[in-house]
Each structure stands twice: as structure tokens, then as C-alpha cells.
Design a protein around this motif. Structure first.
Motif, PDB file in Angstrom:
ATOM      1  N   UNK A 191       0.846  -1.202   0.000  1.00  0.00           N
ATOM      2  CA  UNK A 191       0.000   0.000   0.000  1.00  0.00           C
ATOM      3  C   UNK A 191       0.883   1.254   0.000  1.00  0.00           C
ATOM      4  N   UNK A 192       0.454   2.255  -0.772  1.00  0.00           N
ATOM      5  CA  UNK A 192       1.121   3.557  -0.820  1.00  0.00           C
ATOM      6  C   UNK A 192       0.068   4.649  -0.651  1.00  0.00           C
ATOM      7  N   UNK A 193       0.217   5.435   0.381  1.00  0.00           N
ATOM      8  CA  UNK A 193      -0.691   6.552   0.625  1.00  0.00           C
ATOM      9  C   UNK A 193      -0.097   7.862   0.131  1.00  0.00           C
ATOM     10  N   UNK A 194      -0.952   8.711  -0.419  1.00  0.00           N
ATOM     11  CA  UNK A 194      -0.484   9.979  -1.008  1.00  0.00           C
ATOM     12  C   UNK A 194      -1.304  11.125  -0.431  1.00  0.00           C
ATOM     13  N   UNK A 195      -0.606  12.100   0.095  1.00  0.00           N
ATOM     14  CA  UNK A 195      -1.218  13.291   0.673  1.00  0.00           C
ATOM     15  C   UNK A 195      -0.513  14.519   0.084  1.00  0.00           C
ATOM     16  N   UNK A 196      -1.301  15.511  -0.342  1.00  0.00           N
ATOM     17  CA  UNK A 196      -0.729  16.730  -0.925  1.00  0.00           C
ATOM     18  C   UNK A 196      -1.395  17.962  -0.329  1.00  0.00           C
ATOM     19  N   UNK A 197      -0.553  18.914   0.084  1.00  0.00           N
ATOM     20  CA  UNK A 197      -1.050  20.165   0.660  1.00  0.00           C
ATOM     21  C   UNK A 197      -0.337  21.330  -0.034  1.00  0.00           C
ATOM     22  N   UNK A 198      -0.904  22.511   0.151  1.00  0.00           N
ATOM     23  CA  UNK A 198      -0.299  23.734  -0.385  1.00  0.00           C
ATOM     24  C   UNK A 198      -0.230  24.802   0.694  1.00  0.00           C
ATOM     25  N   UNK A 206       4.205  11.144   0.968  1.00  0.00           N
ATOM     26  CA  UNK A 206       3.929   9.747   0.613  1.00  0.00           C
ATOM     27  C   UNK A 206       4.371   8.829   1.757  1.00  0.00           C
ATOM     28  N   UNK A 207       3.558   7.876   2.073  1.00  0.00           N
ATOM     29  CA  UNK A 207       3.880   6.860   3.076  1.00  0.00           C
ATOM     30  C   UNK A 207       3.396   5.510   2.553  1.00  0.00           C
ATOM     31  N   UNK A 208       4.029   4.465   2.980  1.00  0.00           N
ATOM     32  CA  UNK A 208       3.723   3.132   2.461  1.00  0.00           C
ATOM     33  C   UNK A 208       3.961   2.080   3.534  1.00  0.00           C
ATOM     34  N   UNK A 247       9.776   7.954   9.782  1.00  0.00           N
ATOM     35  CA  UNK A 247      10.796   8.136   8.749  1.00  0.00           C
ATOM     36  C   UNK A 247      10.295   8.949   7.550  1.00  0.00           C
ATOM     37  N   UNK A 248       9.018   9.257   7.503  1.00  0.00           N
ATOM     38  CA  UNK A 248       8.436  10.022   6.399  1.00  0.00           C
ATOM     39  C   UNK A 248       8.620  11.513   6.692  1.00  0.00           C
ATOM     40  N   UNK A 249       9.197  12.237   5.789  1.00  0.00           N
ATOM     41  CA  UNK A 249       9.441  13.674   5.999  1.00  0.00           C
ATOM     42  C   UNK A 249       9.178  14.438   4.700  1.00  0.00           C
ATOM     43  N   UNK A 250       9.005  15.739   4.824  1.00  0.00           N
ATOM     44  CA  UNK A 250       8.765  16.625   3.681  1.00  0.00           C
ATOM     45  C   UNK A 250       9.263  18.028   4.040  1.00  0.00           C
ATOM     46  N   UNK A 251       9.424  18.842   2.995  1.00  0.00           N
ATOM     47  CA  UNK A 251       9.912  20.214   3.165  1.00  0.00           C
ATOM     48  C   UNK A 251       8.734  21.195   3.074  1.00  0.00           C
ATOM     49  N   UNK A 252       8.678  22.127   4.011  1.00  0.00           N
ATOM     50  CA  UNK A 252       7.617  23.135   4.033  1.00  0.00           C
ATOM     51  C   UNK A 252       8.243  24.521   4.241  1.00  0.00           C
ATOM     52  N   UNK A 253       7.700  25.549   3.579  1.00  0.00           N
ATOM     53  CA  UNK A 253       8.270  26.903   3.729  1.00  0.00           C
ATOM     54  C   UNK A 253       7.918  27.510   5.070  1.00  0.00           C
ATOM     55  N   UNK A 254       8.815  28.370   5.550  1.00  0.00           N
ATOM     56  CA  UNK A 254       8.564  29.091   6.796  1.00  0.00           C
ATOM     57  C   UNK A 254       7.925  30.453   6.556  1.00  0.00           C
ATOM     58  N   UNK A 255       7.853  30.875   5.279  1.00  0.00           N
ATOM     59  CA  UNK A 255       7.266  32.154   4.899  1.00  0.00           C
ATOM     60  C   UNK A 255       8.026  33.338   5.511  1.00  0.00           C
ATOM     61  N   UNK A 256       9.310  33.181   5.713  1.00  0.00           N
ATOM     62  CA  UNK A 256      10.146  34.270   6.215  1.00  0.00           C
ATOM     63  C   UNK A 256      11.604  34.015   5.817  1.00  0.00           C
ATOM     64  N   UNK A 257      12.178  34.995   5.188  1.00  0.00           N
ATOM     65  CA  UNK A 257      13.587  34.965   4.825  1.00  0.00           C
ATOM     66  C   UNK A 257      13.953  33.761   3.956  1.00  0.00           C
ATOM     67  N   UNK A 258      13.034  33.333   3.129  1.00  0.00           N
ATOM     68  CA  UNK A 258      13.291  32.240   2.171  1.00  0.00           C
ATOM     69  C   UNK A 258      13.855  30.975   2.835  1.00  0.00           C
ATOM     70  N   UNK A 292      -3.951  24.739   2.487  1.00  0.00           N
ATOM     71  CA  UNK A 292      -5.087  24.005   1.931  1.00  0.00           C
ATOM     72  C   UNK A 292      -4.646  22.578   1.611  1.00  0.00           C
ATOM     73  N   UNK A 293      -5.549  21.634   1.851  1.00  0.00           N
ATOM     74  CA  UNK A 293      -5.297  20.229   1.513  1.00  0.00           C
ATOM     75  C   UNK A 293      -5.757  19.999   0.079  1.00  0.00           C
ATOM     76  N   UNK A 294      -4.856  19.525  -0.767  1.00  0.00           N
ATOM     77  CA  UNK A 294      -5.164  19.285  -2.165  1.00  0.00           C
ATOM     78  C   UNK A 294      -5.614  17.853  -2.447  1.00  0.00           C
ATOM     79  N   UNK A 295      -5.048  16.898  -1.720  1.00  0.00           N
ATOM     80  CA  UNK A 295      -5.371  15.490  -1.949  1.00  0.00           C
ATOM     81  C   UNK A 295      -5.216  14.719  -0.648  1.00  0.00           C
ATOM     82  N   UNK A 296      -6.178  13.839  -0.396  1.00  0.00           N
ATOM     83  CA  UNK A 296      -6.148  13.015   0.812  1.00  0.00           C
ATOM     84  C   UNK A 296      -5.880  11.552   0.443  1.00  0.00           C
ATOM     85  N   UNK A 297      -5.290  10.773   1.346  1.00  0.00           N
ATOM     86  CA  UNK A 297      -5.041   9.356   1.058  1.00  0.00           C
ATOM     87  C   UNK A 297      -6.349   8.565   1.024  1.00  0.00           C
TER      88      UNK A 297
END
Length: 305
Positions: free
Chosen positions: A21-28, A44-46, A53-64, A166-171
Motif C-alpha cells: 500500500x502507498x498513501x499519497x497526501x498533498x497540501x499547499x 507519501x507513506x507506504x 521516517x516520512x518527511x517533507x519540506x515546508x516553507x517558513x514564509x520568512x527569509x526564504x 489548503x489540503x489538495x489530496x487526501x489518502x
């Protein structure tokens, strides 16, 4: 026959819907200045669901700047145990099918085959019970850890009111939900097969040789013994009354009848010899005046035999 046909099929369905199984989640994340926004963050998690161990990069909205965010939870133990039980159940059911079809004589030899099959069936029933309940609990934890609302709270930029997340896609959870259903189906199938395998063992046949009497049979037997005991106690009294009646019918008072009856009985004569009583008739006897008057008439002497 149902076990041979359906056990491998449901075992395949159980571990196939869980493994791979592979789960997919997308946010903006829309920052206030619109420059550091990230409109597509994929998470993505599976299987085996080591979410820490699942990680992702998210902006801090300050100083790039950006931050690395990890999910929470480790559900690998229960998921792997559930998958292992499904694979082993599939392999054993295939082996049992081959033995049932091609090695039926060796299977029943010395009653070893049914006993081993009974023990293995009980073990797999318990294994399905534990693994399915554990997997259902772990699946609930996975849904909570990957819930879009929970994931957005982990992002620092989403906590500020000036930014928009906003959540774009849910698993999709239908596949994992189906795996739990197949787990309980396998549990029912294996637990129900315990009775049919038990009938093939010598324990069931030994119990059939000495069937226990029902409650109605026991009551009938006790009533029969009670009636027999009462009838055995009544016999002496009846025989005594019968003898007493015979003695009273034979005894006659001397003053009731004219002739005097003399009875002589022989105790030594056997009861089986029966004959008619002997009577002797003689002329009437004359008595003098001084003698005691006695009733006149023929004297009858009866010899009782």
C-alpha cells in the motif's frame, strides 16, 4: 471442502490488500508575500508504515527558509505481523489441500494427520484473532497521524493567520479497510473449521463410543427402579394376607354346624400331590341319659391332605 477452496483465496486477499500500500497526501502553503509559497507539498507513506521516517519540506514564509517535518508514529510491527500470518496461512492451506487430495491414506494413518491439523488450525485461529485486532487498532492510529488537519498543524507557517494552507489530496483508505475485513473473514473461516477438524480426530470418535444418557433417560431409569423397589416390598405383605385368608376360610367353629368336623393334616406330604378328601359315613350312635347330649347325625371325618 470449503476450507480447501476459500482459505487460500481469503488469505491472499488479506495480505495483498495490506502489503504494497502507498498513501499519497498533498497540501499547499500560500505565504502572505506570495514569494515563498509552495503550492504542491507531496507526502507519501507506504507499508510497513514507519511514519517517523516520512518527511517533507515546508516553507517558513520568512527569509526564504524551509523546514523539514517528520510524521509521527511507527506501525510496522503490527502490519508485518498481520502480513506474515496471511502468508503463512496461505502456504499451509495449499499444503493441506495437496495432502487432502493426494495423501489421504497417510493423512489418516495412526490418526497423526488429523491431530496435527487440529492443533495448527487452533493456532492459526488465535493468530488471526490477535493480528486482525492489532492491525485494526494500528490502522486507526495511521489515519490519525496522516489526517490532513493534523499534518497542517505540524507546519509552522500554517499556524500564522496571515498564511493560508489548503489540503489538495487526501489518502484513500478503502484498500486498508478491506484488509481488515478480510482479516475477520479469515478468523471466522479458521475458527469455524476447528469443529470439522476435531471430528476427524480420535477424541471425537472416543466420545461417540460412550454417549452420555440424557436427563429424560435418567428420570425414566430412576422411576423404573422406584416402581420395582415398591413392588418387591409389597409382595411379602400380600403373601401373608393370602395365607391368613386361607386359614380363616378353613377354620370353622364347632357350634356353627351340626356335624363335628375333624381335620388331620400331614405336614410331611409334598404340596404337589393332590387328591380328593376321604369321607366315612357310619350309623348314628345312641347315647344314654347321663351322657352329654351331642348333635345327632352322621359323623363326617375329613382327612386333609
Amino acid at each position: 471442502m470449503c476450507m480447501v477452496i476459500f482459505a487460500p483465496i481469503f488469505a491472499i486477499c488479506a495480505f495483498a490488500t495490506c502489503g504494497g500500500y502507498i498513501g499519497h497526501l498533498r497540501v499547499r502553503v500560500d505565504c502572505a508575500d506570495r514569494k515563498q509559497s509552495n503550492l504542491s507539498i507531496n507526502i507519501d507513506f507506504e507499508y510497513p508504515f514507519r511514519l517517523q521516517q516520512v518527511h517533507f519540506q515546508a516553507p517558513l514564509c520568512e527569509k526564504n527558509r524551509q523546514e523539514t517535518i517528520f510524521l509521527e508514529g511507527d506501525s510496522s510491527t503490527s502490519a508485518q505481523f498481520y502480513l506474515t500470518v496471511g502468508v503463512l496461512a496461505f502456504l499451509y492451506s495449499l499444503l493441506a489441500t495437496i495432502v487432502y487430495i493426494f495423501y489421504q491414506n497417510k493423512y489418516r494413518e495412526n490418526n497423526r494427520g488429523p491431530l496435527v491439523d487440529f492443533i495448527v488450525t487452533v493456532v492459526f485461529s488465535l493468530a488471526w484473532l490477535v493480528s486482525t485486532c492489532s492491525w485494526a487498532k494500528v490502522l486507526s492510529d495511521i489515519k490519525t497521524a496522516t489526517d490532513p488537519t493534523q499534518v497542517l498543524l505540524l507546519i509552522s507557517a500554517c499556524r500564522a493567520q496571515t498564511n493560508r494552507c489548503v489540503v489538495m489530496q487526501q489518502p484513500l483508505w478503502s484498500r486498508l479497510n478491506t484488509s481488515v475485513v478480510f482479516g475477520f473473514v479469515n478468523l471466522t473461516l479458521w475458527a469455524g473449521n476447528i469443529w470439522f477438524v476435531y471430528k476427524e480426530t480420535g477424541w471425537y470418535k472416543t466420545g461417540q463410543r460412550y454417549p452420555t444418557r440424557s436427563a429424560s433417560g435418567k428420570r425414566a431409569n430412576s422411576m423404573r427402579q422406584r416402581l420395582y423397589s415398591e413392588s418387591s416390598f409389597d409382595q411379602p405383605g400380600e403373601s401373608y394376607n393370602h395365607q391368613l385368608y386361607r386359614q380363616q376360610s378353613i377354620t370353622v367353629s364347632e357350634g356353627s354346624f351340626g356335624p363335628q368336623i375333624h381335620r388331620q393334616s400331614s405336614l410331611n406330604q409334598p404340596l404337589q400331590s393332590l387328591s380328593l378328601p376321604q369321607t366315612q359315613l357310619g350309623p348314628p350312635t345312641a347315647y344314654s341319659q347321663g351322657s352329654t347330649p351331642k348333635p345327632k347325625g352322621p359323623m363326617i371325618i375329613v382327612n386333609k391332605i
